[in-house]
Design a protein around this motif. Sequence first.
Motif, PDB file in Angstrom:
ATOM      1  N   TYR A 190      23.916  -6.374 -17.889  1.00 51.24           N
ATOM      2  CA  TYR A 190      22.780  -6.878 -17.712  1.00 51.24           C
ATOM      3  C   TYR A 190      21.690  -5.876 -17.301  1.00 51.24           C
ATOM      4  O   TYR A 190      21.826  -4.921 -16.463  1.00 51.24           O
ATOM      5  CB  TYR A 190      22.411  -7.986 -16.690  1.00 51.24           C
ATOM      6  CG  TYR A 190      21.174  -8.593 -16.556  1.00 51.24           C
ATOM      7  CD1 TYR A 190      20.512  -8.344 -15.334  1.00 51.24           C
ATOM      8  CD2 TYR A 190      20.517  -9.272 -17.611  1.00 51.24           C
ATOM      9  CE1 TYR A 190      19.379  -8.779 -15.174  1.00 51.24           C
ATOM     10  CE2 TYR A 190      19.415  -9.868 -17.471  1.00 51.24           C
ATOM     11  CZ  TYR A 190      18.807  -9.493 -16.135  1.00 51.24           C
ATOM     12  OH  TYR A 190      17.583 -10.074 -16.314  1.00 51.24           O
ATOM     13  N   CYS A 191      20.607  -5.726 -18.166  1.00 51.62           N
ATOM     14  CA  CYS A 191      19.502  -4.794 -17.823  1.00 51.62           C
ATOM     15  C   CYS A 191      18.348  -5.359 -17.484  1.00 51.62           C
ATOM     16  O   CYS A 191      17.744  -6.055 -18.390  1.00 51.62           O
ATOM     17  CB  CYS A 191      19.320  -4.144 -19.244  1.00 51.62           C
ATOM     18  SG  CYS A 191      20.719  -3.267 -20.006  1.00 51.62           S
ATOM     19  N   GLU A 192      18.027  -5.241 -16.069  1.00 58.19           N
ATOM     20  CA  GLU A 192      17.133  -6.186 -15.431  1.00 58.19           C
ATOM     21  C   GLU A 192      15.726  -5.627 -16.077  1.00 58.19           C
ATOM     22  O   GLU A 192      14.841  -6.360 -15.494  1.00 58.19           O
ATOM     23  CB  GLU A 192      17.200  -6.076 -14.090  1.00 58.19           C
ATOM     24  CG  GLU A 192      17.000  -4.809 -13.482  1.00 58.19           C
ATOM     25  CD  GLU A 192      17.492  -4.779 -11.858  1.00 58.19           C
ATOM     26  OE1 GLU A 192      18.407  -5.708 -11.538  1.00 58.19           O
ATOM     27  OE2 GLU A 192      16.967  -3.991 -10.975  1.00 58.19           O
ATOM     28  N   GLY A 193      15.390  -4.478 -16.514  1.00 55.35           N
ATOM     29  CA  GLY A 193      13.807  -4.073 -16.721  1.00 55.35           C
ATOM     30  C   GLY A 193      13.509  -4.491 -17.873  1.00 55.35           C
ATOM     31  O   GLY A 193      12.324  -4.263 -18.097  1.00 55.35           O
ATOM     32  N   GLY A 194      14.419  -5.076 -18.651  1.00 51.48           N
ATOM     33  CA  GLY A 194      13.816  -5.800 -19.784  1.00 51.48           C
ATOM     34  C   GLY A 194      13.724  -4.396 -20.972  1.00 51.48           C
ATOM     35  O   GLY A 194      14.435  -3.526 -20.834  1.00 51.48           O
ATOM     36  N   ASP A 195      13.158  -4.977 -22.053  1.00 49.60           N
ATOM     37  CA  ASP A 195      13.293  -4.222 -23.353  1.00 49.60           C
ATOM     38  C   ASP A 195      11.984  -3.172 -23.426  1.00 49.60           C
ATOM     39  O   ASP A 195      11.201  -3.314 -22.838  1.00 49.60           O
ATOM     40  CB  ASP A 195      13.565  -5.018 -24.552  1.00 49.60           C
ATOM     41  CG  ASP A 195      12.380  -5.644 -24.897  1.00 49.60           C
ATOM     42  OD1 ASP A 195      12.502  -6.480 -26.032  1.00 49.60           O
ATOM     43  OD2 ASP A 195      11.358  -5.584 -24.215  1.00 49.60           O
ATOM     44  N   LEU A 196      12.014  -2.019 -24.160  1.00 45.13           N
ATOM     45  CA  LEU A 196      10.834  -1.095 -24.247  1.00 45.13           C
ATOM     46  C   LEU A 196       9.821  -1.881 -24.969  1.00 45.13           C
ATOM     47  O   LEU A 196       8.645  -1.598 -24.826  1.00 45.13           O
ATOM     48  CB  LEU A 196      11.358   0.097 -25.116  1.00 45.13           C
ATOM     49  CG  LEU A 196      11.932   1.477 -24.209  1.00 45.13           C
ATOM     50  CD1 LEU A 196      11.924   2.676 -25.304  1.00 45.13           C
ATOM     51  CD2 LEU A 196      11.212   1.772 -23.047  1.00 45.13           C
ATOM     52  N   SER A 197      10.060  -2.881 -25.837  1.00 49.51           N
ATOM     53  CA  SER A 197       8.859  -3.426 -26.653  1.00 49.51           C
ATOM     54  C   SER A 197       7.850  -4.208 -25.700  1.00 49.51           C
ATOM     55  O   SER A 197       6.767  -4.154 -25.839  1.00 49.51           O
ATOM     56  CB  SER A 197       9.368  -4.323 -27.687  1.00 49.51           C
ATOM     57  OG  SER A 197       9.877  -5.416 -27.222  1.00 49.51           O
ATOM     58  N   SER A 198       8.608  -4.806 -24.572  1.00 49.50           N
ATOM     59  CA  SER A 198       7.916  -5.519 -23.604  1.00 49.50           C
ATOM     60  C   SER A 198       6.788  -4.477 -22.853  1.00 49.50           C
ATOM     61  O   SER A 198       5.833  -4.678 -22.586  1.00 49.50           O
ATOM     62  CB  SER A 198       8.734  -6.113 -22.404  1.00 49.50           C
ATOM     63  OG  SER A 198       9.497  -6.861 -23.129  1.00 49.50           O
ATOM     64  N   ILE A 199       7.448  -3.211 -22.450  1.00 50.55           N
ATOM     65  CA  ILE A 199       6.811  -2.012 -21.842  1.00 50.55           C
ATOM     66  C   ILE A 199       5.591  -1.599 -22.620  1.00 50.55           C
ATOM     67  O   ILE A 199       4.383  -1.541 -22.197  1.00 50.55           O
ATOM     68  CB  ILE A 199       7.764  -0.879 -21.299  1.00 50.55           C
ATOM     69  CG1 ILE A 199       8.975  -1.596 -20.439  1.00 50.55           C
ATOM     70  CG2 ILE A 199       6.994   0.217 -20.872  1.00 50.55           C
ATOM     71  CD1 ILE A 199       9.950  -0.421 -20.084  1.00 50.55           C
ATOM     72  N   ILE A 200       5.805  -1.597 -24.018  1.00 48.55           N
ATOM     73  CA  ILE A 200       4.722  -1.182 -24.759  1.00 48.55           C
ATOM     74  C   ILE A 200       3.645  -2.189 -24.823  1.00 48.55           C
ATOM     75  O   ILE A 200       2.430  -1.925 -24.805  1.00 48.55           O
ATOM     76  CB  ILE A 200       5.294  -0.722 -26.318  1.00 48.55           C
ATOM     77  CG1 ILE A 200       6.072   0.678 -26.301  1.00 48.55           C
ATOM     78  CG2 ILE A 200       4.183  -0.648 -27.267  1.00 48.55           C
ATOM     79  CD1 ILE A 200       6.911   0.724 -27.438  1.00 48.55           C
ATOM     80  N   LYS A 201       3.974  -3.276 -25.080  1.00 50.34           N
ATOM     81  CA  LYS A 201       2.924  -4.482 -25.124  1.00 50.34           C
ATOM     82  C   LYS A 201       2.137  -4.603 -23.790  1.00 50.34           C
ATOM     83  O   LYS A 201       1.169  -4.817 -23.778  1.00 50.34           O
ATOM     84  CB  LYS A 201       3.782  -5.760 -25.250  1.00 50.34           C
ATOM     85  CG  LYS A 201       4.357  -6.277 -26.652  1.00 50.34           C
ATOM     86  CD  LYS A 201       4.680  -7.635 -26.956  1.00 50.34           C
ATOM     87  CE  LYS A 201       5.506  -7.640 -28.203  1.00 50.34           C
ATOM     88  NZ  LYS A 201       6.973  -7.622 -27.752  1.00 50.34           N
ATOM     89  N   LYS A 202       2.825  -4.414 -22.520  1.00 47.44           N
ATOM     90  CA  LYS A 202       2.091  -4.415 -20.937  1.00 47.44           C
ATOM     91  C   LYS A 202       1.240  -3.313 -21.332  1.00 47.44           C
ATOM     92  O   LYS A 202      -0.071  -3.411 -20.940  1.00 47.44           O
ATOM     93  CB  LYS A 202       3.310  -4.087 -20.123  1.00 47.44           C
ATOM     94  CG  LYS A 202       2.747  -4.291 -18.808  1.00 47.44           C
ATOM     95  CD  LYS A 202       3.851  -4.394 -17.626  1.00 47.44           C
ATOM     96  CE  LYS A 202       3.402  -4.048 -16.404  1.00 47.44           C
ATOM     97  NZ  LYS A 202       3.437  -2.599 -16.229  1.00 47.44           N
ATOM     98  N   CYS A 203       1.372  -2.042 -21.824  1.00 45.76           N
ATOM     99  CA  CYS A 203       0.483  -0.934 -21.854  1.00 45.76           C
ATOM    100  C   CYS A 203      -0.549  -1.154 -22.902  1.00 45.76           C
ATOM    101  O   CYS A 203      -1.855  -1.031 -22.324  1.00 45.76           O
ATOM    102  CB  CYS A 203       1.255   0.214 -22.402  1.00 45.76           C
ATOM    103  SG  CYS A 203       2.289   1.069 -21.403  1.00 45.76           S
TER     104      CYS A 203
END
Length: 285
Positions: free
Chosen positions: A84-97
């Motif tokens: 289980y990867c608790e930090g989520g996916d990179l697309s969520s990180i890009i959307k946040k930026c």
Amino acid sequence: MEQYEPLEIIGTGSFGLIRKVRRKTDGKILARKEIDYRRMNEKERNQLSAEFSILCELDHPNIVRYYDRHVDKINCMIYIIMEYCEGGDLSSIIKKCKKEGTFLSENTIWHFFTQILRALHECHYGYGKNKCGSNHSQQHITILHRDIKPDNVFLGSDNKLKLGDFGLSRKLNLDREFAQTYVGTPFYMSPELITESLYDVKSDIWSLGCLLYELCALQPPFQAKSQPVLAIKISTGTISPIPSRYSDELYNIIKAMLMVDPNKRPTTMELIKMLNPNKDIAYRE
Ligand SMILES: CN(C)CCCNS(=O)(=O)c1cccc(Nc2nc(OCC3CCCCC3)c3[nH]cnc3n2)c1
């Protein structure tokens, strides 16, 4: 299956869904892919067993770890237990930026890129871990991910990036693959067949280039409202510059991976050599 306590659903896809589960023996949180194979046709079923055999060969800190698989014949369900990867996916990180109007720092981008590159290098040049009990010797396998994108890269609890979802991947064991195809001598093998398989390896490099571009520009290098226009843009390979805040070195690596001619694109081996090793040590402190 009773050894896992089901928790909330993380997300759904064409295959079914992925849910958080808690292992009853030690309370460890894992991810479980739940697939109803009644709805699968022959091809999808084969692809799923291919995914399973690939997953249990790969064992690397930057690849989502596979733990276990269960078939529930009564309910026609297949369960694949993974890290289980608790930090989520990179697309969520890009959307946040994008939402916050911020960019990822160059340091973060190198840190992310180095880790995904190591994961892809393991796929392309690793040695099967033969964890599935097949006791053939450690042999070189070439695994093509074929679906590298921000949605398939996750942040683990150790703040390491994990390449995931090998749902479309394929195993190319060149010697065995050729052995099956050419019982006789391979003298009559056509050049495009050889480059075709190498081309597959290089198409993962292309996708990695698109991903690195998107980490910088917060949008993919090629965009269009229709498929035909997108195909034209991709075949010309012309990309807009990334934001000037990033170094030429970063832009040059992206351009190298997005060469239209696959033979001109670097392999993961060459990319690892290109990367100044100090870049990654800077983050160990
Ligand atoms: C489509 N988006 C809305 C995503 C919603 C969900 N957010 S998210 O950013 O993926 C997210 C949030 C928090 C934890 C995790 N952890 C996680 N996710 C996996 O797969 C996600 C799944 C992949 C297929 C499509 C649906 C989502 C894992 N696979 C193996 N280990 C996994 N760990 C993921």
